[in-house]
Motif scaffolding. Structure first.
Motif, PDB file in Angstrom:
ATOM      1  N   ALA A  84      22.470 -13.040   8.049  1.00  0.00           N
ATOM      2  CA  ALA A  84      21.740 -12.033   6.984  1.00  0.00           C
ATOM      3  C   ALA A  84      21.242 -12.893   5.922  1.00  0.00           C
ATOM      4  O   ALA A  84      19.948 -12.442   5.355  1.00  0.00           O
ATOM      5  N   GLU A  85      21.605 -14.295   5.281  1.00  0.00           N
ATOM      6  CA  GLU A  85      21.012 -14.783   4.284  1.00  0.00           C
ATOM      7  C   GLU A  85      19.663 -15.481   5.007  1.00  0.00           C
ATOM      8  O   GLU A  85      18.746 -15.544   4.135  1.00  0.00           O
ATOM      9  N   VAL A  86      19.938 -16.085   6.102  1.00  0.00           N
ATOM     10  CA  VAL A  86      18.504 -16.830   6.825  1.00  0.00           C
ATOM     11  C   VAL A  86      17.502 -15.826   6.835  1.00  0.00           C
ATOM     12  O   VAL A  86      16.205 -16.046   6.414  1.00  0.00           O
ATOM     13  N   ILE A  87      17.566 -14.640   7.462  1.00  0.00           N
ATOM     14  CA  ILE A  87      16.547 -13.914   7.858  1.00  0.00           C
ATOM     15  C   ILE A  87      16.217 -12.875   6.768  1.00  0.00           C
ATOM     16  O   ILE A  87      15.057 -12.657   6.574  1.00  0.00           O
ATOM     17  N   GLY A  88      17.320 -12.448   5.908  1.00  0.00           N
ATOM     18  CA  GLY A  88      16.736 -12.001   4.542  1.00  0.00           C
ATOM     19  C   GLY A  88      15.828 -12.791   3.777  1.00  0.00           C
ATOM     20  O   GLY A  88      14.603 -12.091   3.543  1.00  0.00           O
ATOM     21  N   GLY A  89      15.979 -13.899   3.714  1.00  0.00           N
ATOM     22  CA  GLY A  89      14.923 -14.908   2.721  1.00  0.00           C
ATOM     23  C   GLY A  89      13.785 -15.000   3.511  1.00  0.00           C
ATOM     24  O   GLY A  89      12.881 -15.042   2.853  1.00  0.00           O
ATOM     25  N   TYR A  90      13.936 -14.842   4.988  1.00  0.00           N
ATOM     26  CA  TYR A  90      12.540 -15.145   5.765  1.00  0.00           C
ATOM     27  C   TYR A  90      11.899 -13.959   5.571  1.00  0.00           C
ATOM     28  O   TYR A  90      10.534 -13.950   5.342  1.00  0.00           O
ATOM     29  N   PHE A  91      12.322 -12.972   5.775  1.00  0.00           N
ATOM     30  CA  PHE A  91      11.765 -11.479   5.398  1.00  0.00           C
ATOM     31  C   PHE A  91      11.127 -11.450   4.155  1.00  0.00           C
ATOM     32  O   PHE A  91       9.884 -11.024   3.800  1.00  0.00           O
ATOM     33  N   ALA A  92      11.729 -11.876   3.115  1.00  0.00           N
ATOM     34  CA  ALA A  92      11.332 -11.797   1.650  1.00  0.00           C
ATOM     35  C   ALA A  92       9.999 -12.850   1.435  1.00  0.00           C
ATOM     36  O   ALA A  92       9.189 -12.508   0.881  1.00  0.00           O
ATOM     37  N   GLU A  93      10.146 -14.019   2.158  1.00  0.00           N
ATOM     38  CA  GLU A  93       8.987 -14.902   1.774  1.00  0.00           C
ATOM     39  C   GLU A  93       7.677 -14.274   2.858  1.00  0.00           C
ATOM     40  O   GLU A  93       6.463 -14.338   2.366  1.00  0.00           O
ATOM     41  N   TYR A  94       8.077 -13.719   3.915  1.00  0.00           N
ATOM     42  CA  TYR A  94       7.025 -12.983   4.512  1.00  0.00           C
ATOM     43  C   TYR A  94       6.155 -11.967   3.869  1.00  0.00           C
ATOM     44  O   TYR A  94       4.981 -11.750   3.586  1.00  0.00           O
ATOM     45  N   GLU A  95       6.989 -10.994   3.223  1.00  0.00           N
ATOM     46  CA  GLU A  95       6.503 -10.062   2.349  1.00  0.00           C
ATOM     47  C   GLU A  95       5.546 -10.646   1.265  1.00  0.00           C
ATOM     48  O   GLU A  95       4.523  -9.844   1.132  1.00  0.00           O
ATOM     49  N   GLU A  96       5.943 -11.644   0.597  1.00  0.00           N
ATOM     50  CA  GLU A  96       5.294 -12.312  -0.403  1.00  0.00           C
ATOM     51  C   GLU A  96       3.840 -12.852   0.102  1.00  0.00           C
ATOM     52  O   GLU A  96       3.086 -12.720  -0.595  1.00  0.00           O
TER      53      GLU A  96
END
Length: 381
Positions: A84-96
């Motif tokens: 949840a933390e790894v992929i959540g962080g990855y998705f957040a970086e992707y959106e930005e």
């Protein structure tokens, strides 16, 4: 008649998981601007799609079949960290990184026919009036709970994969795990390490797959799911067709007797479960790892469903309405499938917009128009 302000855009994307972000990426590649030409609406509180809700013991190293989003790899992840933390962080970086400007939390309550040939998406932030809609809502919000006689009288705890907290809460308890999919097996194996006893129950004998899953077998599995949606039947998951990959951990669990499966029980009692032949198992907890259904109730006003219960889809396009595309539905309900389907949906939408009489709108506009739901009420009276 009520007058409601709507905002016009070319495309509304509903959902910001793998399918929604892939679609938004390909819209950007096609030179559509966020908040001018398209919007991404997500009901979740933060980036990560359904991954943000996964149980803490599902670490990134235990995730299988996670494909990177288009245009940006996930690198340097710590396998011991919760997925949840790894992929959540990855998705957040992707959106930005791609400036996708996801609107959240936004609930989409209904999509219906709107004025001037547009769709009418009713949401918690107002009404959007797109010319096309990409539905990428996945399944996490619709956990499937089977019903069995006596279920309401069970004195113990019942929970679904959607609410699974990890194994620590089952220490010393007698646990029945229902379901033969990946989640069911994962729950069973880690609960067995701390529980007083576990019982595994499935409707059908589980199918374990040994050896490599080559491209030919992958294409065959996807084709079987695709055939169902072409016929307007509710889609099966690709995993249900491919079977479970036999890992070293599963081999150990099988040798230890953890993966000994019983057929479905016939009744739930206050103290456990029973079968027609008189066999019974006492239980403190029943874990329903029984899967999910597509979260598409908001599309009901468009009447896209076929008599078979599903939405008939060609590629990503809903056959009953070419403006509606479903990404992450049926054959594209996997991370790599969602990536490909996002690209296909954008390509088909661009072709739709290129048809005679379908010129660009030139950015979002606010309009006061009659509420289409009121027209529906008037017609019914």
């Amino acid at each position: 008649m009520n007058k409601i302000r709507s905002r016009e855009v070319e495309v509304v994307v509903v959902g910001a998981g793998q399918a929604g972000l892939s679609s938004a990426y390909h819209l950007r590649r096609a030179r559509y601007e966020p908040d001018r030409d398209f919007v991404v609406l997500d009901h979740s509180p933060r980036p990560g799609g359904a991954w943000q809700f996964r149980w803490p013991s599902l670490t990134y190293g235990r995730v299988h079949g996670m494909h990177a989003l288009p245009g940006r790899e996930l690198t340097g992840a710590d396998d011991s960290m919760p997925s949840a933390e790894v992929i959540g962080g990855y998705f957040a970086e992707y959106e930005e990184a791609f400036d996708l400007r996801v609107h959240r939390p936004v609930e989409v309550s209904a999509v219906r026919e709107g004025p001037h040939g547009r769709l009418w998406a009713e949401t918690s932030e107002g009404v959007w009036a797109p010319r096309a809609l990409i539905n990428a809502t996945g399944t996490w919000d619709r956990p499937f709970w089977p019903r069995y006689p006596g279920q309401e009288h069970f004195r113990g705890r019942q929970l679904h994969t959607a609410d699974y907290p990890g194994p620590q809460e089952f220490a010393g308890q007698r646990v029945v795990v229902v379901g033969g999919g990946t989640s069911g097996v994962q729950h069973l194996m880690e609960i067995a390490e701390v529980a007083a006893a576990t019982t595994w129950v499935t409707r059908r004998p589980p199918l374990f797959r040994e050896g490599p899953f080559d491209e030919a077998r992958s294409r065959e599995a996807v084709a079987r799911v695709e055939e169902r949606v072409r016929r307007g039947l509710p889609p099966q998951s690709v995993v249900s067709v491919t079977g479970l990959p036999m890992t070293a951990a599963m081999e150990r669990a099988r040798s230890a007797g953890v993966l000994e499966r019983l057929p479905m029980f016939d009744r739930i009692t206050p103290n456990g479960v029973t079968w027609a032949d008189g066999h019974r198992v006492d239980a403190d907890v029943i874990v329903w790892a029984t899967g999910f259904r597509p979260a598409i109730d908001h599309l009901a006003p468009l009447r896209l469903r076929e008599p078979g219960g599903g939405i008939r889809v060609e590629g990503t396009r809903a056959v009953r309405d070419s403006r509606v595309h479903l990404v992450g539905y049926g054959p594209s309900a996997s991370t790599i499938g969602a990536n490909r389907a996002g690209r296909e949906a954008v390509r088909e939408i661009r072709s739709l917009f290129a048809e005679p009489g379908a010129g660009p709108v030139g950015g979002p506009k606010d309009r006061h128009v009659d509420d289409p739901s009121q027209h529906a009420v008037a017609a019914a009276v």
